[in-house]
Structures are given as structure tokens and as C-alpha cells.
Design an enzyme around this catalytic site. Structure first.
Site, PDB file in Angstrom:
ATOM      1  N   LYS A   9       0.853  -1.216   0.000  1.00  0.00           N
ATOM      2  CA  LYS A   9       0.000   0.000   0.000  1.00  0.00           C
ATOM      3  C   LYS A   9       0.877   1.251   0.000  1.00  0.00           C
ATOM      4  CE  LYS A   9      -1.801   1.621   3.987  1.00  0.00           C
ATOM      5  NZ  LYS A   9      -1.490   3.055   4.205  1.00  0.00           N
ATOM      6  N   ASN A  10       1.920   1.236   0.866  1.00  0.00           N
ATOM      7  CA  ASN A  10       2.710   2.460   1.044  1.00  0.00           C
ATOM      8  C   ASN A  10       3.734   2.696  -0.051  1.00  0.00           C
ATOM      9  OD1 ASN A  10       1.127   2.942   3.200  1.00  0.00           O
ATOM     10  ND2 ASN A  10       2.659   2.463   4.749  1.00  0.00           N
ATOM     11  N   CYS A  67      -5.109  12.038  11.877  1.00  0.00           N
ATOM     12  CA  CYS A  67      -5.919  10.830  12.013  1.00  0.00           C
ATOM     13  C   CYS A  67      -5.769  10.381  13.462  1.00  0.00           C
ATOM     14  CB  CYS A  67      -5.456   9.767  11.038  1.00  0.00           C
ATOM     15  SG  CYS A  67      -3.773   9.288  11.340  1.00  0.00           S
ATOM     16  N   ARG A  78      -0.306  14.562  12.339  1.00  0.00           N
ATOM     17  CA  ARG A  78       0.223  14.362  10.976  1.00  0.00           C
ATOM     18  C   ARG A  78       0.470  15.703  10.250  1.00  0.00           C
ATOM     19  NH1 ARG A  78      -1.278   9.045   9.560  1.00  0.00           N
ATOM     20  NH2 ARG A  78       0.438   9.089   8.070  1.00  0.00           N
ATOM     21  N   ASP A  81       4.463   0.838  11.919  1.00  0.00           N
ATOM     22  CA  ASP A  81       3.236   0.203  11.400  1.00  0.00           C
ATOM     23  C   ASP A  81       3.084  -1.237  11.858  1.00  0.00           C
ATOM     24  OD1 ASP A  81       3.300   1.916   8.180  1.00  0.00           O
ATOM     25  OD2 ASP A  81       2.770   2.553  10.197  1.00  0.00           O
ATOM     26  N   ARG A 102      -8.589  -0.629   4.663  1.00  0.00           N
ATOM     27  CA  ARG A 102      -7.698   0.337   4.013  1.00  0.00           C
ATOM     28  C   ARG A 102      -6.411  -0.334   3.531  1.00  0.00           C
ATOM     29  NH1 ARG A 102      -5.886   4.787   7.556  1.00  0.00           N
ATOM     30  NH2 ARG A 102      -4.620   5.066   5.704  1.00  0.00           N
TER      31      ARG A 102
HETATM   32  C1  EPZ Z   1       4.106   7.073   5.964  1.00  0.00           C
HETATM   33  O1  EPZ Z   1       3.328   8.121   6.499  1.00  0.00           O
HETATM   34  C2  EPZ Z   1       3.182   5.862   5.934  1.00  0.00           C
HETATM   35  N1  EPZ Z   1       2.033   6.134   5.071  1.00  0.00           N
HETATM   36  C3  EPZ Z   1       2.692   5.536   7.356  1.00  0.00           C
HETATM   37  O2  EPZ Z   1       1.915   4.341   7.268  1.00  0.00           O
HETATM   38  C4  EPZ Z   1       3.918   5.253   8.222  1.00  0.00           C
HETATM   39  O3  EPZ Z   1       3.502   5.000   9.540  1.00  0.00           O
HETATM   40  C5  EPZ Z   1       4.853   6.470   8.190  1.00  0.00           C
HETATM   41  O4  EPZ Z   1       5.219   6.770   6.820  1.00  0.00           O
HETATM   42  C6  EPZ Z   1       6.127   6.238   8.979  1.00  0.00           C
HETATM   43  O5  EPZ Z   1       6.808   5.148   8.457  1.00  0.00           O
HETATM   44  C7  EPZ Z   1       2.200   6.059   3.726  1.00  0.00           C
HETATM   45  O6  EPZ Z   1       3.285   5.819   3.222  1.00  0.00           O
HETATM   46  C8  EPZ Z   1       0.972   6.289   2.901  1.00  0.00           C
HETATM   47  P1  EPZ Z   1       6.187  10.497   7.975  1.00  0.00           P
HETATM   48  P2  EPZ Z   1       3.918   9.656   6.467  1.00  0.00           P
HETATM   49  O7  EPZ Z   1       6.044  11.760   7.190  1.00  0.00           O
HETATM   50  O8  EPZ Z   1       4.680   9.878   5.221  1.00  0.00           O
HETATM   51  C9  EPZ Z   1       5.991  13.710  11.444  1.00  0.00           C
HETATM   52  C10 EPZ Z   1       0.030   2.950   7.590  1.00  0.00           C
HETATM   53  O9  EPZ Z   1      -0.484   2.424   8.577  1.00  0.00           O
HETATM   54  N2  EPZ Z   1       5.879  14.680  10.335  1.00  0.00           N
HETATM   55  O10 EPZ Z   1       7.411   9.659   7.778  1.00  0.00           O
HETATM   56  O11 EPZ Z   1       2.800  10.566   6.800  1.00  0.00           O
HETATM   57  C11 EPZ Z   1       4.780  12.802  11.525  1.00  0.00           C
HETATM   58  O12 EPZ Z   1       3.752  13.400  12.286  1.00  0.00           O
HETATM   59  C12 EPZ Z   1       0.518   4.396   7.657  1.00  0.00           C
HETATM   60  O13 EPZ Z   1       0.199   2.383   6.484  1.00  0.00           O
HETATM   61  C13 EPZ Z   1       5.969  16.036  10.637  1.00  0.00           C
HETATM   62  O14 EPZ Z   1       6.106  16.418  11.797  1.00  0.00           O
HETATM   63  O15 EPZ Z   1       4.908   9.580   7.720  1.00  0.00           O
HETATM   64  C14 EPZ Z   1       5.355  11.581  12.190  1.00  0.00           C
HETATM   65  O16 EPZ Z   1       5.450  11.829  13.582  1.00  0.00           O
HETATM   66  C15 EPZ Z   1       0.299   4.994   9.036  1.00  0.00           C
HETATM   67  N3  EPZ Z   1       5.884  16.933   9.620  1.00  0.00           N
HETATM   68  C16 EPZ Z   1       6.782  11.501  11.628  1.00  0.00           C
HETATM   69  O17 EPZ Z   1       7.082  12.813  11.136  1.00  0.00           O
HETATM   70  C17 EPZ Z   1       5.729  16.543   8.308  1.00  0.00           C
HETATM   71  O18 EPZ Z   1       5.703  17.411   7.413  1.00  0.00           O
HETATM   72  C18 EPZ Z   1       6.952  10.521  10.484  1.00  0.00           C
HETATM   73  O19 EPZ Z   1       5.977  10.835   9.520  1.00  0.00           O
HETATM   74  C19 EPZ Z   1       5.640  15.164   8.027  1.00  0.00           C
HETATM   75  C20 EPZ Z   1       5.726  14.249   9.055  1.00  0.00           C
END
Ligand code: EPZ
Length: 420
Positions: A23-24, A117, A122, A306, A398
Site C-alpha cells: 500500500k505504502n 488521524c 500528521r 506500522d 484500508r
Molecule cells: C508514511 O506516512 C506511511 N504512510 C505511514 O503508514 C507510516 O507509519 C509512516 O510513513 C512512517 O513510516 C504512507 O506511506 C501512505 P512520515 P507519512 O512523514 O509519510 C511527522 C500505515 O499504517 N511529520 O514519515 O505521513 C509525523 O507526524 C501508515 O500504512 C511532521 O512532523 O509519515 C510523524 O510523527 C500509518 N511533519 C513523523 O514525522 C511533516 O511534514 C513521520 O511521519 C511530516 C511528518
């Protein structure tokens, strides 16, 4: 009308279960299809609702979407630059990944702030500051982000913090920028490598994805092609944990060893029997699972957030006490209360969950709060004594394809029922 799972737990599971495409990886690849002139075909499209929702958003951009089973064809010839409105980003947070490709293709993009979420707020500040460092003008107003990339130039981006989505979106924003764009402090998840593989197969020049520095050489256009996305390492990890708890020579097709190395090491230490055959793994539960003592979630190549809820289920019936630290998301312990209803002994303090292993879990009426918490509750229901009802299946749909059908083939007593 609501659909729930009713699971009668305690059975050993054997037979074969196949891991769907990731998915990711699929979500950013679909966003990247915006960059292609022509047709892109995908041969192993999973039936995840997130994928369906991303296709709905591509249709809003006037991309032709034809799907039959696993086959998906996109035609971008009549693509239009439309506003990604609140109802779309609400349905799919990952729609923010479209920002980069839309800026690449049209030099302008407007997108609604993606909602948070249940696992956290996020934010997207890392995305926006990276775009600004390449010269994108951004105005945030009334819940929308208006981006203008007419003065965007190839250059250097140092991400303020590691972010999977920001790395992917900014990588895609540089595909047509004249010259070389270099990204530092990038996420190194396998899904990033898979996205670069897709873009390069369509004619892009992206080097170093999966490592510490990513370089993008601007090209004029991307051509179409045919692509299959690699297996979902989180679904694979979910099934491995299930097998470690109640598998009897349970065969998991599509586990890539290199994507689950850490989990495999932990499971082997708990004396699970794991046999590696060419494209599958055969796992049998061990009677005695020692507690893992301490585990923390961190960006790849560390333990993935995850898999944290699913792993907590394993620890909830292990021998001893383990401490699980969730570093990625500020609110990713919503499954704890549901597991406690099933007899687990878990205490949460800030980002730490102290899990004292119990003899067994008991069936209960529980609710999924997010995708991976839901997957954890399914595992808990399958090993618990008695009946478990799981609500909010839409979260599970999902990222897991017809999970109840696949588990039934392994011998699980699980039904998906509609209740008033
Ligand atoms: C991706 O989300 C995945 N989703 C998530 O999977 C996964 O948990 C996450 O990466 C971490 O590995 C998809 O790929 C569609 P991040 P993403 O930006 O890109 C903070 C699932 O269950 N952050 O690496 O949104 C954020 O809040 C989902 O499949 C900021 O602060 O994750 C988090 O604490 C859940 N500012 C951390 O960084 C930003 O601009 C990592 O988030 C972006 C992120």
C-alpha cells in the site's frame, strides 16, 4: 448497517496466505503516475480502499482509470490541474503526495490541508519547508495550501526531519527540474526505493533512493509503461506475527527477507520455526515466547511503527515483561485499551507501553481505531479464548485485502457479518 468480524479464537493456522502489493509503495507510485505522458498499467493492484480512494482522486484530475481485478490502467492524456479539495484529502491523507507531481507537471497546485488521524496530528511542515527551499511560493489560507512553482529551481534540500511522504513528494517535484536536485536527511524506507524504481522505469533519473542522499537529474518527460509493485512488508510482518502466535507450518507467500529482517530476528529468538523457501516463508508458533524486553519504533531500517500494534499483541502473551516505545506518532496506543478488555496487562505512560505477558487473552467486544490497530485486534481475536467481535472494519480494509477470506483458508473461524 455496520460490518463486524466475529472470531472464535484458539485455532492453529496452516496453509498458504499471499501478501498483497505494498500500500505504502502503491500510493506514491499512483501519485507519480501524474508525471507520465500516456498510459501506465499496473498488474498487481490490491483491493485496498486507500488505493481505490487514490484512483478516485486521479479521476478528479481527469485521468482515465480502468480497473479489472488486479489490472489497473491509467491514461493521463487529458489530465487537468484541479484543486485537491477537503473531502478528498479527508478520505485519503496520502493525497498530499500529489503535491510534488502536480507542481512538476503544472508548476501550480492547490490542496486542502490533509486531516490528522487517530494516530497523530500528521503535520506537513517538513513537506512545505522543503518545497520552499527549492523556490516554491506557498500561501496557506482557509485550510488550503496554494503553491506556485514558476520560480522553482533544481538545488539542495536538507529535510528538517526524516519524513517518508515528504521525501517522496519532493523527489517527484524535482523530476522535470533542469539540472541536479540533491536531497539530504531523507527517509530510507524500501517504499522510497520502489517509487524511484517506478519513476526510473518511466524515464526519470533518480539515484540513491533507499540511502542517505537522493539525486534527481531533471528530464523533459516521462513515458508510460507497465509496472508491478513489490509486496507489502507491513502485511507480511502482520502475518509473520500471526504465524509466530498460532501458525502450524503457515506459509506466507511474498515475504521479502530484506524488508523484515529485524522482525525475523526477534521471532527466531522466540524460538519460532521459520523456514525460508524461495518466495515464501513457513512459520510455526513456538510454545514459549520470551518477552522482547525493549523495542522502539524508528525510521527504517529500525522497527517500523506500522507493526507496533501487532507486535504488542505478541508481547501481551509472552513470558515476562516488555517495554515498547513509540517514537514516530504521538497517539499510536489506541489499541491498548482494547487489548486490556481482552485480558492483556499493559500500562501506558507517554510514549512507553509496559506489557506484562499473561497466560492467554479472552474474547471481547472491541473496536479498531486505525488500520494497524485493527490488524492487531484481529491477531488478538485469533489467539484469544472464546469469541471476539471487532467493529470499524473500514480501517482494516484500508490496507488488508479480504482479510477474513484469507484467514478462513488458513483454518481460522472468522466471519464478516452485517449488524443493524
Ligand atoms: C508514511 O506516512 C506511511 N504512510 C505511514 O503508514 C507510516 O507509519 C509512516 O510513513 C512512517 O513510516 C504512507 O506511506 C501512505 P512520515 P507519512 O512523514 O509519510 C511527522 C500505515 O499504517 N511529520 O514519515 O505521513 C509525523 O507526524 C501508515 O500504512 C511532521 O512532523 O509519515 C510523524 O510523527 C500509518 N511533519 C513523523 O514525522 C511533516 O511534514 C513521520 O511521519 C511530516 C511528518
Amino acid at each position: 448497517m455496520e460490518e463486524t468480524y466475529i472470531i472464535n479464537g484458539g485455532r492453529k493456522l496452516s496453509g498458504e496466505i499471499e501478501v498483497e502489493a505494498s500500500k505504502n509503495a502503491f500510493l506514491p507510485v499512483l501519485a507519480g503516475s501524474v508525471l507520465v505522458d500516456g498510459e501506465v498499467e499496473f498488474l498487481n493492484t490490491p483491493e485496498f480502499s486507500d488505493i481505490q480512494n487514490m484512483c478516485e482522486i486521479l479521476k478528479v484530475l481527469n485521468i482515465k482509470v480502468n480497473r479489472s481485478g488486479k489490472y489497473l490502467k491509467l491514461n493521463t492524456e487529458s489530465i487537468k490541474n484541479e484543486k485537491i479539495t477537503h473531502d478528498l484529502t479527508n478520505k485519503l491523507r496520502a493525497s498530499i503526495f500529489l503535491l510534488g507531481p502536480l507542481l512538476s507537471k503544472f508548476k501550480e497546485a492547490s490542496i486542502s490541508y490533509p486531516g490528522g488521524c487517530n494516530i497523530g496530528t500528521r503535520p506537513i511542515d517538513i513537506h512545505l519547508s522543503a518545497f520552499r527551499s527549492l523556490g516554491v511560493k506557498i500561501v496557506e489560507k482557509h485550510g488550503y495550501i496554494y503553491c506556485n512553482a514558476h520560480n522553482m529551481k533544481a538545488g539542495k534540500v536538507v529535510f528538517s526531519s526524516v519524513s517518508v511522504g515528504a521525501t517522496e513528494s519532493v523527489m517527484m517535484s524535482a523530476i522535470f527540474l533542469k539540472g541536479k536536485t540533491t536531497l539530504y536527511n531523507v527517509a530510507r524506507e524500501p517504499e522510497i526505493r520502489e517509487l524511484a524504481r517506478f519513476l526510473n522505469e518511466m524515464g526519470a533519473v533518480v539515484r540513491g533512493a533507499g540511502g542517505d542522499i537522493i539525486e534527481i537529474e531533471g528530464v523533459k518527460k516521462l513515458h508510460g509503461g507497465t509496472f508491478s509493485v513489490f509486496p507489502d512488508r507491513i502485511v507480511a510482518g502482520t502475518h509473520l506475527i500471526l504465524g509466530a502466535l498460532c501458525g502450524r507450518k503457515m506459509e506466507i507467500k511474498g515475504v521479502r527477507k530484506e524488508d523484515n529482517q529485524l522482525l525475523l530476528n526477534i521471532l527466531r529468538e522466540s524460538a519460532c520455526e521459520i523456514e525460508e523457501k524461495n518466495d515464501r516463508m513457513v512459520i510455526s508458533a513456538s510454545e514459549h515466547i520470551p518477552a522482547c524486553r525493549f523495542l522502539e519504533t524508528l525510521p527504517y531500517p529500525n522497527f517500523p511503527t506500522d507493526l507496533q500494534p501487532q507486535f504488542m499483541v505478541l508481547e501481551s502473551v509472552a513470558n515476562g515483561t516488555s517495554v515498547i516505545k513509540e517514537n514516530l506518532f504521538e497517539n499510536r496506543f489506541n489499541h491498548v485499551m482494547e487489548l486490556v478488555k481482552m485480558g492483556a496487562d499493559i500500562f501506558v505512560k507517554d510514549r512507553l507501553a509496559i506489557v506484562k505477558g499473561v497466560e492467554r487473552l479472552y474474547g471481547a467486544d472491541v473496536s479498531a481505531s486505525d488500520l494497524r490497530a485493527g490488524a492487531g485486534l484481529v491477531i488478538a481475536g485469533l489467539i484469544a479464548d472464546g469469541y471476539t467481535t471487532i467493529h470499524n472494519l473500514h480501517y482494516i480494509d484500508r490496507g488488508y485485502e479480504r482479510l477474513e477470506e484469507k484467514l478462513k483458508l488458513l483454518g481460522a473461524d472468522i466471519k464478516r457479518v452485517k449488524i443493524e
